[in-house]
Motif scaffolding. Structure first.
Motif, short mmCIF file in Angstrom:
data_model
loop_
_atom_site.label_atom_id
_atom_site.label_comp_id
_atom_site.label_asym_id
_atom_site.label_seq_id
_atom_site.Cartn_x
_atom_site.Cartn_y
_atom_site.Cartn_z
N ILE A 231 77.38 29.61 28.71
CA ILE A 231 78.82 29.31 28.80
C ILE A 231 79.58 30.22 27.81
CG2 ILE A 231 80.60 27.56 28.34
CD1 ILE A 231 79.22 26.73 30.82
N GLU A 232 78.99 30.39 26.64
CA GLU A 232 79.62 31.23 25.62
C GLU A 232 79.78 32.68 26.11
OE1 GLU A 232 77.33 31.19 21.94
OE2 GLU A 232 78.11 33.19 21.48
N ILE A 233 78.71 33.25 26.67
CA ILE A 233 78.82 34.65 27.10
C ILE A 233 79.65 34.78 28.38
CG2 ILE A 233 76.74 35.41 25.86
CD1 ILE A 233 75.29 35.62 28.54
N THR A 234 79.75 33.69 29.15
CA THR A 234 80.63 33.73 30.32
C THR A 234 82.08 33.94 29.86
OG1 THR A 234 79.20 32.26 31.59
CG2 THR A 234 81.48 32.42 32.32
N ALA A 235 82.46 33.24 28.81
CA ALA A 235 83.82 33.40 28.27
C ALA A 235 84.02 34.85 27.80
CB ALA A 235 84.05 32.42 27.12
N ASP A 236 83.00 35.40 27.15
CA ASP A 236 83.10 36.80 26.68
C ASP A 236 83.28 37.76 27.86
OD1 ASP A 236 82.67 35.76 24.19
OD2 ASP A 236 80.57 36.40 24.05
N VAL A 237 82.45 37.57 28.88
CA VAL A 237 82.48 38.46 30.04
C VAL A 237 83.85 38.38 30.73
CG1 VAL A 237 81.57 38.77 32.38
CG2 VAL A 237 79.99 38.49 30.45
N LEU A 238 84.34 37.15 30.92
CA LEU A 238 85.59 36.97 31.67
C LEU A 238 86.81 37.47 30.91
CD1 LEU A 238 85.01 33.48 33.36
CD2 LEU A 238 84.90 35.75 34.43
N SER A 239 86.70 37.57 29.59
CA SER A 239 87.86 38.07 28.84
C SER A 239 87.82 39.59 28.65
CB SER A 239 87.98 37.35 27.49
OG SER A 239 86.78 37.50 26.78
N HIS A 240 86.73 40.20 29.12
CA HIS A 240 86.57 41.65 28.93
C HIS A 240 87.36 42.45 29.98
CE1 HIS A 240 84.75 45.38 27.78
NE2 HIS A 240 84.06 45.51 28.89
N GLU A 241 88.04 43.51 29.51
CA GLU A 241 88.76 44.40 30.45
C GLU A 241 88.02 45.71 30.59
OE1 GLU A 241 92.77 45.00 29.24
OE2 GLU A 241 93.41 43.03 29.94
N ASP A 242 88.03 46.24 31.79
CA ASP A 242 87.36 47.52 32.04
C ASP A 242 88.06 48.63 31.26
OD1 ASP A 242 85.62 49.39 33.29
OD2 ASP A 242 87.24 49.88 34.70
N ARG A 243 87.26 49.43 30.55
CA ARG A 243 87.84 50.49 29.72
C ARG A 243 88.52 51.57 30.55
NH1 ARG A 243 84.30 50.05 24.99
NH2 ARG A 243 85.13 48.13 24.08
N SER A 244 87.94 51.89 31.73
CA SER A 244 88.51 53.01 32.48
C SER A 244 89.68 52.62 33.37
CB SER A 244 87.41 53.71 33.31
OG SER A 244 86.77 52.78 34.15
N THR A 245 89.75 51.39 33.84
CA THR A 245 90.83 51.02 34.77
C THR A 245 91.80 49.99 34.19
OG1 THR A 245 89.55 49.21 35.71
CG2 THR A 245 89.31 51.37 36.78
N GLY A 246 91.38 49.31 33.13
CA GLY A 246 92.23 48.26 32.56
C GLY A 246 92.21 46.97 33.35
N LYS A 247 91.41 46.95 34.41
CA LYS A 247 91.33 45.73 35.23
C LYS A 247 90.38 44.73 34.57
CE LYS A 247 91.84 47.93 39.73
NZ LYS A 247 91.08 48.47 40.86
N PRO A 248 90.45 43.44 35.00
CA PRO A 248 89.42 42.51 34.53
C PRO A 248 88.05 43.11 34.88
CG PRO A 248 91.12 41.34 35.76
CD PRO A 248 91.39 42.80 35.94
N PHE A 249 87.15 43.11 33.91
CA PHE A 249 85.87 43.79 34.12
C PHE A 249 85.12 43.23 35.33
CE2 PHE A 249 81.37 44.68 33.06
CZ PHE A 249 81.47 46.06 32.98
N ILE A 250 85.19 41.91 35.49
CA ILE A 250 84.46 41.26 36.59
C ILE A 250 84.89 41.82 37.95
CG2 ILE A 250 86.08 39.28 36.64
CD1 ILE A 250 83.22 37.77 37.31
N ASP A 251 86.16 42.30 38.04
CA ASP A 251 86.65 42.81 39.32
C ASP A 251 86.16 44.22 39.65
OD1 ASP A 251 87.90 40.43 39.68
OD2 ASP A 251 89.91 41.14 39.14
N VAL A 252 85.58 44.91 38.68
CA VAL A 252 85.08 46.27 38.98
C VAL A 252 83.56 46.28 39.14
CG1 VAL A 252 87.04 47.37 37.82
CG2 VAL A 252 84.89 47.02 36.55
N VAL A 253 82.94 45.13 38.99
CA VAL A 253 81.48 45.04 39.15
C VAL A 253 81.16 44.62 40.58
CG1 VAL A 253 79.39 43.83 38.37
CG2 VAL A 253 81.13 44.53 36.71
N ALA A 254 80.20 45.33 41.21
CA ALA A 254 79.80 45.01 42.59
C ALA A 254 79.24 43.59 42.65
CB ALA A 254 78.76 46.01 43.07
N ASP A 255 79.64 42.86 43.71
CA ASP A 255 79.25 41.45 43.80
C ASP A 255 77.93 41.26 44.55
OD1 ASP A 255 80.25 42.22 46.24
OD2 ASP A 255 81.41 40.39 46.59
N ARG A 256 76.91 41.95 44.05
CA ARG A 256 75.56 41.80 44.62
C ARG A 256 74.63 41.47 43.46
NH1 ARG A 256 77.45 46.70 46.59
NH2 ARG A 256 76.14 47.85 45.13
N ALA A 257 74.13 40.22 43.42
CA ALA A 257 73.28 39.82 42.30
C ALA A 257 71.85 40.27 42.55
CB ALA A 257 73.35 38.32 42.11
#
Ligand code: NDP
Length: 482
Positions: A231-257
């Motif tokens: 849960i702790e690292i989920t909060a970290d991941v969700l608050s991270h912004e992509d360095r190259s696009t400025g978008k939420p990082f989760i939105d630039v990661v391919a959704d294939r686990a």
């Protein structure tokens, strides 16, 4: 010879485990197939403790005090077999080979048998916590003989994570027990992550808020009973912004686990043992589904704009209540996933005669490993109170927690179904609870059908015995067990 323990295989995991051992005061023999890794470890970290590097396996074995204890930390599978083979030619009776890789427990059972025949101890050991855990204190799940643990126990307990002064290492049971428990741990990790992912999806689509907003919700949740590393690292991941696009990082990661296979192993084993680990299974299948990109695209094209293509907007009437409902559903589903995982451990323990103490497993997962969480203390307490507990779900604390959350759970799943947001693990976990608590299951109908088409027989609720009805004949009933 002066090294107390050796590590062969000095890639990320082996290197960090060796450094952890040395930092804790043990003299550590080092070896790696290609000598560069040994040299770089010495060059970068040689001053962290007492290392004895060797360039050949012979030299490495000779540098260890007896009984020799050698940790093998190489690629799982054929590489591990090759290294064990090489080692066994050099070791002497009473020496201990420790496989800390992610090995399938049946391989461990086989290797233990082979090595025992040569008078060697083989200790298949589950290690969780990734690179960081290996260095600073992992959760350690060793199998093998009690005799080997007498030598290894003090070492493992020293380098493991410590929670409230209790080490996250304990002798799990004979031969494959340690790797089996590590496998189930990883299965539970799959379920935990999928539940978190479903929660995120519900919050994002249901509330229409940004990942940063959801990060704050997870951070808040981490202050309560859901408190855990994931849960702790989920909060970290969700608050991270992509360095190259400025978008939420989760939105630039391919959704294939992706998966390396331990979830699949867990489900395969549970199928063999007949244990319904539906949470872990749904989580494993959800990863598979996400990877079927062609099918997903075809379905998106086919169903776009058609009936049933529901829009999440308007599904959530009370946003504040919805967040609380998702939190309750997450906690209740998580309890189900752990209840199933501990049932699986019990079934493996009975099948292989391992006599695993489930409370002790909850104890060593409290720190070091990926699924470390506050509520593992509750699981430990539940098994301490009632060692033969039928299911974690009926332990008073968990029964209360689930009962308190069940209304929320139903509301969330109903909302998800209306909105078209898939929640396979939330839904199947509730179905599991509902099935367990239901006085009559439609399994009776299945028994009738099986008897009709295949004369598979059935039992009755009102009389002893096994029966068959002549469905294609005069419908008379025969008792067939006499
Ligand atoms: P890798 O799995 O990438 O394996 C690399 C190591 O294996 C190198 O030391 C390599 O030697 C050695 N190796 C490969 N083939 C052979 C061979 N035929 N003979 C001798 N040595 C060989 O290393 P990791 O550190 O990532 O992982 C080690 C083990 O730990 C694996 O079983 C993995 O599954 C497990 N693991 C566990 C984690 C956990 O959290 N518990 C996390 C990550 C991994 P060389 O340098 O000569 O190529």
């Amino acid at each position: 010879a002066r090294a107390q323990i050796g590590v062969t295989g000095l890639s990320v995991m082996g290197r960090n485990l060796a450094r952890n051992l040395a930092r804790n005061g043990f003299t550590v023999a080092l070896h790696n197939r290609s000598v560069e890794r040994t040299r770089s470890l010495m060059a970068e970290h040689g001053d962290e403790g007492d290392f004895v590097p060797s360039e050949s396996m012979e030299e490495f074995v000779a540098s260890l005090t007896r009984p020799r204890a050698v940790i093998v930390m190489v690629k799982a599978g054929a590489a591990t077999d090759a290294v064990i083979e090489e080692l066994t030619g050099l070791l002497e009776p009473g020496d201990i080979v420790i496989d800390c890789g992610n090995t399938h427990y049946t391989d461990t059972i086989r290797r233990e048998k082979d090595l025992a025949a040569k008078g060697l101890h083989f200790v298949g050991t589950g290690v969780s916590g990734g690179e960081e855990g290996a260095l600073n204190g992992p959760s350690i799940m060793p199998g093998g003989s009690v005799e080997a643990y007498r030598t290894l126990g003090p070492i493992f307990e020293k380098i493991a994570a410590q929670v409230d002064g209790v080490p996250c290492a304990v002798h799990v049971g004979p031969d494959g027990a340690g790797h089996f428990v590590k496998m189930v741990h990883n299965g539970i990790e799959y379920a935990d992550m999928q539940l978190i992912a479903e929660s995120y999806d519900l919050l994002r689509s249901g509330l229409g808020v940004s990942p940063g907003h959801i990060a704050a919700i997870f951070r808040e949740w981490n202050r309560g009973e859901l408190e855990s590393f994931l849960i702790e690292i989920t909060a970290d991941v969700l608050s991270h912004e992509d360095r190259s696009t400025g978008k939420p990082f989760i939105d630039v990661v391919a959704d294939r686990a992706e998966q390396k296979g331990t979830g699949r192993w867990t489900v395969q084993s549970a199928l063999d043992l007949g244990i319904p680990i539906t949470g872990i299974a749904e989580a494993t299948f959800a990863r598979s589904l996400s990877g079927h990109v062609d099918q997903r695209q075809a379905a998106q094209r086919t169903f776009e704009g058609r009936a049933g293509d529901v829009d999440p907007a308007g599904v959530v009437e009370d946003p504040k209540q919805f967040v609380e409902d998702v939190r309750n559903a997450l906690y209740a589903s998580k309890i189900v996933a752990y209840a199933q995982g501990f049932d699986h451990i019990q079934a493996g323990s009975e099948e292989y005669g391992w006599d695993i103490d489930r409370g002790a497993m909850a104890t060593i997962w409290r720190g070091g490993c990926i699924i470390r969480a506050r509520f593992l203390d509750r699981i430990r307490a539940a098994y301490e109170e009632t060692p033969g507990l039928e299911s974690l779900l009926v332990a008073p604390y968990f029964a209360d927690a689930v009962a308190a959350g069940v209304e929320s759970w139903r509301r969330v799943i109903a909302a998800a179904v209306r909105a078209g947001i898939p929640t396979p693990t939330f839904s199947s976990s509730l179905a599991y609870l509902d099935a367990l608590r239901r006085p009559r299951l439609p399994a009776a109908l299945i028994q009738c059908l099986r008897d009709d088409f295949g004369a598979h027989t059935y039992q009755r609720v009102d009389r002893e015995g096994t029966f068959h009805t002549l469905w294609a004949g005069d419908m008379s009933e025969q008792r067939v067990d006499k």
